[in-house]
Design an enzyme around this catalytic site. Structure first.
Site, PDB file in Angstrom:
ATOM      1  CD1 TRP A 223      -3.005   1.437   0.902  1.00 42.17           C
ATOM      2  CD2 TRP A 223      -1.414   2.446   2.091  1.00 42.17           C
ATOM      3  NE1 TRP A 223      -3.473   2.683   1.248  1.00 42.17           N
ATOM      4  CE2 TRP A 223      -2.509   3.332   1.978  1.00 42.17           C
ATOM      5  CE3 TRP A 223      -0.294   2.858   2.811  1.00 42.17           C
ATOM      6  CZ2 TRP A 223      -2.505   4.599   2.556  1.00 42.17           C
ATOM      7  CZ3 TRP A 223      -0.287   4.130   3.378  1.00 42.17           C
ATOM      8  CH2 TRP A 223      -1.385   4.981   3.249  1.00 42.17           C
ATOM      9  CG  HIS A 224       3.399   2.345   3.272  1.00 40.71           C
ATOM     10  ND1 HIS A 224       2.694   1.371   3.951  1.00 40.71           N
ATOM     11  CD2 HIS A 224       3.464   3.399   4.111  1.00 40.71           C
ATOM     12  CE1 HIS A 224       2.359   1.826   5.142  1.00 40.71           C
ATOM     13  NE2 HIS A 224       2.798   3.055   5.263  1.00 40.71           N
ATOM     14  N   GLY A 225       3.706   1.843  -1.416  1.00 41.05           N
ATOM     15  CA  GLY A 225       4.332   2.245  -2.662  1.00 41.05           C
ATOM     16  C   GLY A 225       4.713   1.085  -3.556  1.00 41.05           C
TER      17      GLY A 225
END
Length: 483
Positions: A326-328
């Site tokens: 989700w963060h990248g």
């Protein structure tokens, strides 16, 4: 538009005055104003991506109404999947398309096939897309699980999705909290406004005096890690821990404080995670809105901890890997998520994952015990080490950074142009940690002093420190804008 800009400090008072002094008695007008202000706030970054917010709003508004109007479980779930596929598809295209294409090209090349990445597109990542897509999806989930009733007021729902204080970096709100407040009349509360202004000031202090001040040093050490010994690299990643905390929790404080100005209470997003006594407690205190989102909509539906130990461990791994992703779109975030899963699992297996819930360090006495100090330092060290993956540009540089820590024990002085101020940064961080320790029981009361004189002195010191550590050459955008 960002919180720490002149534009915002012009924009906010205008919206505040219109909200309370022009449309005070008209709830619908207030909600329309919030909606317009939110679209202006976001559109000043790039108006073209307002269409994505609007599309996500329309889809989940109608999906929720469809779900609520059906009794057949299969049909209800089918409409829920419409929301999931649309929002995840939207997120996947803009955030992960190039990642998957490039990863495929790299994998094929391992077998001796050289192909050009002709399918890679120059896709711009819309700010906040990871946050508002999760917020709209949570609404559809909650309607499906019959936790909330869907609203037929489209304008109010649109204001809920785009509420500007938390639009681009959270907290990721639930309809049961934010939408219910938007649908009901708000009243002006002087104490609430004052509390909001205090949180805004505290958030700006964390952003300007902590995060932005440390950014040049952190950037230099991570960009040139091969030139520095282990001692400097440890300094760099430790400072990054304070930088990312000051940056993200500072944003959350400003968001929560700004919402208070409009009579809205957002959920807490940070509960002093740096004082956590194990990794499980850390995740109960860091980015709470995201960790609870994954718990409610991924971990529990998979069976949570009510299944066998082996399946519970599987569920933990899934949650942390998805959280990392989700963060990248970078393997560094997947490794970061995997690292936290490995750190969390032993705590879970020992049954210590909930023992510190709703408690703080030094619960019974002001000073922590030696055991607590050791636990906090160990947890902080584990979390800080994981941030090597979080901060590094690539998985290669992350492992190169780690290799230098464990192999290069030579002594060297830090020679960055800002290095002469290192003692100032050390003192600032120590004061910051001690002050937060004093606050640890209530994250929403940064200036809680009975004496007006003490409060005035504290406000003055905070403002002076922001002026002292302000760096005009630093990129003032928030770190989590990239997610």
């Amino acid at each position: 538009m960002v919180f720490n800009s002149l534009d915002f400090f012009i924009f906010l008072p205008i919206v505040f005055v219109l909200y309370w002094f022009v449309f005070k008695k008209h709830l619908k007008a207030q909600n329309i104003l919030i909606l317009i202000a939110s679209y202006v706030f976001y559109g000043l970054w790039d108006w073209r991506f307002l269409s994505l917010i609007l599309l996500s709003t329309i889809v989940d508004y109608f999906v929720a109404l469809k779900i609520d109007g059906l009794e057949d479980k299969f049909k209800r779930k089918s409409w829920l999947w419409v929301s999931v596929f649309f929002n995840v598809g939207l997120l996947g295209f803009f955030k992960y398309y190039n990642f998957f294409v490039d990863s495929w090209v790299d994998m094929v090349s391992l077998f001796g096939y050289e192909i050009k990445s002709t399918w890679t597109l120059r896709v711009i990542l819309p700010v906040g897309i990871s946050f508002y897509t999760f917020q709209t999806m949570s609404y559809s989930f909650d309607v499906y699980y019959k936790k909330v009733k869907p609203t037929t007021d489209f304008l109010s729902f649109a204001a809920f999705v785009s509420f500007f204080p938390q639009l681009v970096a959270g907290p990721i709100e639930r309809a049961s909290n934010l939408l219910s407040q938007i649908l009901n009349k708000r009243t002006f509360n002087y104490d609430q406004v004052v509390s909001g202004l205090k949180l805004i000031l505290w958030g700006l202090f964390k952003k300007v005096a902590i995060a932005d001040a440390l950014a040049p040093i952190v950037d230099d050490i991570f960009s040139n890690y091969s030139n520095y010994p282990a001692s400097t690299l440890i300094l760099g990643v430790t400072m990054f821990s304070f930088q990312v905390y000051g940056d993200f929790s500072g944003y959350s404080d400003i968001a929560i404080g700004t919402a208070k100005l409009f009579g809205v209470e957002l959920m807490s997003n940070f509960k002093f995670p740096n004082f956590s006594r194990n990794v499980a407690e850390y995740w109960q205190r860091w980015h709470v809105s995201l960790s609870t989102w994954f718990r409610h909509y991924v971990y529990i539906p998979l069976g949570g901890s009510k299944v066998s130990k082996l399946k519970s461990v599987r569920n933990i791994c899934i949650v942390f890997l998805v959280s990392g992703f989700w963060h990248g779109a970078n393997w560094t975030f997947i490794f970061w998520g995997a690292f936290h899963a490995l750190a969390f699992i032993p705590v879970f297996l020992m049954g210590r994952n909930t023992i510190y819930k709703d408690s703080v360090v030094g619960e019974r006495t002001f000073f922590p015990t030696f055991t607590e100090v050791g636990q906090v330092l160990l947890t902080f060290s584990i979390v800080t080490f994981s941030r090597i993956f979080f901060r590094s540009e690539s998985i290669t540089s992350a492992f190169g950074f780690i290799d230098k820590i464990f192999t290069d024990f030579s002594y060297g002085t830090y020679n960055h142009p800002m290095g002469y101020r290192m003692i100032d940064y050390y003192v600032l961080i120590i004061i910051f940690v001690l002050y937060e320790y004093r606050m640890r029981r209530d994250e929403r009361s940064p200036f809680k002093f009975k004496s007006k004189i003490v409060r005035f002195v504290t406000y003055t010191l905070v403002i002076l420190l922001m002026m002292l550590f302000y760096d005009d050459g630093v990129d003032r955008s928030f770190i989590y804008f990239q997610f």
